[in-house]
Every structure is written in C-alpha cells, then in structure tokens.
Motif scaffolding. Structure first.
Motif: not given
Ligand SMILES: [Zn+2]
Length: 355
Positions: A67-71, A172-174, A301-303
């Motif tokens: 629910m929270h990664e960065h591509l 998100g992310e806020i 994991s907020d990649f």
């Molecule tokens: Zn993030």
C-alpha cells in the motif's frame, strides 16, 4: 436505511451548496454531515482503481498488495534525477515483484514529488503489475508556491479534478516535515479530508517519526493527523496513518489508539533498518496484533533506495513479503493472520465506491 453511496452523494451536494459561503462553513458542514451516521462501506461494493483499469477487490486476492511504495519519484524532493527515471529498470523490478507473488502496488507519489503518471502506466503495462496512483501534496518543502494563496476548498476542488483526470486510486502520501503541522500543511490536510469525503478515496499519510534516533516529533503526531482529516469530513475507515513503525512505541500504544478510532495503522517503512530495526517493528506489530487489531494493520516498505533494487542485489519491491513477513511468522503470528494482513487488509483499505 440510507446507503453510504447516497450519503456521499448528498454530502457532495452539501459541499457544492456551501462552497460559496466561505472556508469554515464547508468544513463544518462536512463534519456535521450524515456521513457519520451511515453504516460502514460494504467493501464488496467497491472497486480498486489502478492507472490502467478498475478491479473488483476479489480479482486482486491472488497475492499480497503493497500500500505504499515508490516506482516514480525524485527523492529527496527537488533532486534533478533519480534511479526511478529509468522506466525500463522499474518495469523489470515490477516484473520481478510479480514473480514474487505481489498482486498490486500503490505508488505514494504525486506531482510535487516528480511522480510521472505516464511512467506508472508504462511500468504497469510492461510488467503486468496493477499499480494504484496516489495524489495530493507531500509536505511543506515540496509544496508549489501557489499553495500559500489557495483555500483548502480550492485545493480540494483541484484535487478532485486531478483524481478524475489521472485515474488516481488513493490520496497519499500526505505528510508533514516536522513535529507540528505548518499552517500550509494544516490547510492541505483539511483539503485532503474534504477531497476524501467527495471522492470516497482512501488516504494514507507520512509521519516524520525518527525511530530510535534522537528527535523531537511528538508521539501523538499520527493522532493529530487523523483528527485533522476527520474534522474536515474524512471517514476514519478510509484513512491509514503512515510510518507508525518508525515511532519508538514498543507497546504500540499510539497505534492502538488510532485503530480504536476506526482508522488503519500503516507499518509502511519495513526493512528501513537505518531508521528503526525491523525487530523493533516486529515487537510493535505483535503488540498491536495481540491487542486485537490485526484487521487494521497494513504493511509496505516505502521503496525509494537504489540499494533495494533487485538489479543491485537488494530484496526488491516485494521485500515486505520476502523479508519482513517471515519475521512476523517467526515471532508467532499465525499464517492466517499474516495472510489477512498482506492479502485482505490492503484490499479492504483500497476499495471505494466512486462518488
Ligand atoms: Zn513514501
């Protein structure tokens, strides 16, 4: 009995009607709205919106949802380039995550983090990974200058238009960059709360918790974020308070308080051991689960680090599943609980009824 869909429709009409009467009136109207009195969304009625198409939540039951990664991101904010600019590289990483069983990834970026919707579409099409695009604003230092002169309602209205234009599936992310919300951050949180009520979209936040490093972030920063969103009209069941695994809180007291108010708790920086050792995260997660809140826990994991790329020897986008989840099992979480957290919770969090 009034349905949630109907309540949201009425709510958006209310919003439209009071929009002309000034900034505080609209929030008050939202806070007083019927939204409070309607039963929780029956999630089976909802959809999960990815950049390429809508999914029934059951279609994504085939694997864990992150629910929270960065591509696609420039991190730290403002840098000229980032490894995610290489769409082919990220497509290959997403393909490897498909191989690791991941069913869907939520990207937590938006324009003020240089996230490219076009890149997300290409990565999704090229890898077969369903990708949910986030939207909104990150934190004070990333805001475009115009934020200062806009009202919360104006920001919310523009966001609602962007949601439709770019097929956003979450807000998100806020975030906030320090211990207290700046006045602009307060305004953005209000705008996000209004936009949540108008769109039904799930919201996830960023907290500045520093793990076990010295820091001055108040323990209740996450609770204050929740209050800011809910008082603007957002539904707690559509809110995930982020980075709760970076608050040094072995008994998970703050996380339990968030869950008891109906919101989700995101342990969405797992494997980022420089901030907090994963073993401490496991201790907190087990305390949270032990208190009866396994159905409110989200993992991701907020990649954003090149060291995590599989192509550079890292654990890859699936690291939540391949590195952290086994630690939870080892600590005594049952397979049923772990599966519920990885497979079911994020789909319930993401499903919404478009308004
Ligand atoms: Zn993030």
């Amino acid at each position: 009995m009034i349905t949630r869909r109907e309540a949201l429709r009425r709510l958006s009409l209310t919003g439209a009607a009071v929009a002309v009467s000034g900034p505080s009136a609209i929030s008050a109207a939202f806070a007083q709205s019927e939204l409070r009195r309607v039963p929780a969304l029956s999630r089976e009625d909802g959809i999960i919106r990815t950049v390429l198409r809508d999914y029934a939540p059951d279609e994504l039951a085939v694997g864990p949802v992150l629910m929270h990664e960065h591509l696609s991101i420039h991190y730290p904010v403002g840098v000229a380039e980032h490894f995610t600019d290489d769409v082919e590289l990220m497509t290959e990483e997403a393909r490897l995550a498909v191989s690791d069983g991941v069913a869907c990834i939520v990207d937590g970026g938006h324009p003020d983090m240089a996230r490219s919707i076009d890149a997300l579409r290409r990565i999704s099409a090229g890898s077969g990974m369903p990708i949910v695009a986030g939207g909104g604003y990150y934190m004070q230092r990333s805001y475009p200058a115009e934020i200062a002169s806009k009202s919360a309602e104006q920001i919310a209205r523009e966001l609602v238009a962007e949601v439709g234009r770019d097929r956003l599936g979450a807000l998100g992310e806020i975030g906030q960059q320090e211990g207290e919300l700046t006045p602009d951050e307060q305004k953005v949180f209000e705008a996000i709360g209004i936009a949540q009520a108008l769109t039904g979209l799930p919201v996830f936040t960023h907290n500045a918790y520093t793990g076990r490093r010295a820091g001055t972030i108040p323990r209740d920063a996450g609770l204050r974020q929740l209050s800011a969103l809910v008082s603007a009209g957002a539904d707690p069941e559509s809110i995930a308070i982020g980075h709760m695994c970076c608050l040094d809180d072995p008994n998970a007291e703050v996380a339990i308080e968030i869950a008891s108010r109906g919101a989700w708790v995101a342990f969405d920086r797992v494997t980022l051991n420089a901030i907090m050792p994963d073993q401490a995260r496991v201790t907190m997660a087990m305390a949270f689960i032990g208190a009866g809140h396994a159905d409110k826990l989200l993992l991701s994991s907020d990649f954003y680090s090149a060291n995590s790329l599989k192509s550079r020897g890292g654990a890859g986008l699936a690291q939540t599943v391949t590195v952290f989840a086994p630690m939870l099992r080892e600590a005594g979480a049952s397979e049923e609980v772990v599966r519920g957290i990885l497979y079911d919770n994020p789909r319930r969090f993401l499903a919404f009824v478009p308004v």
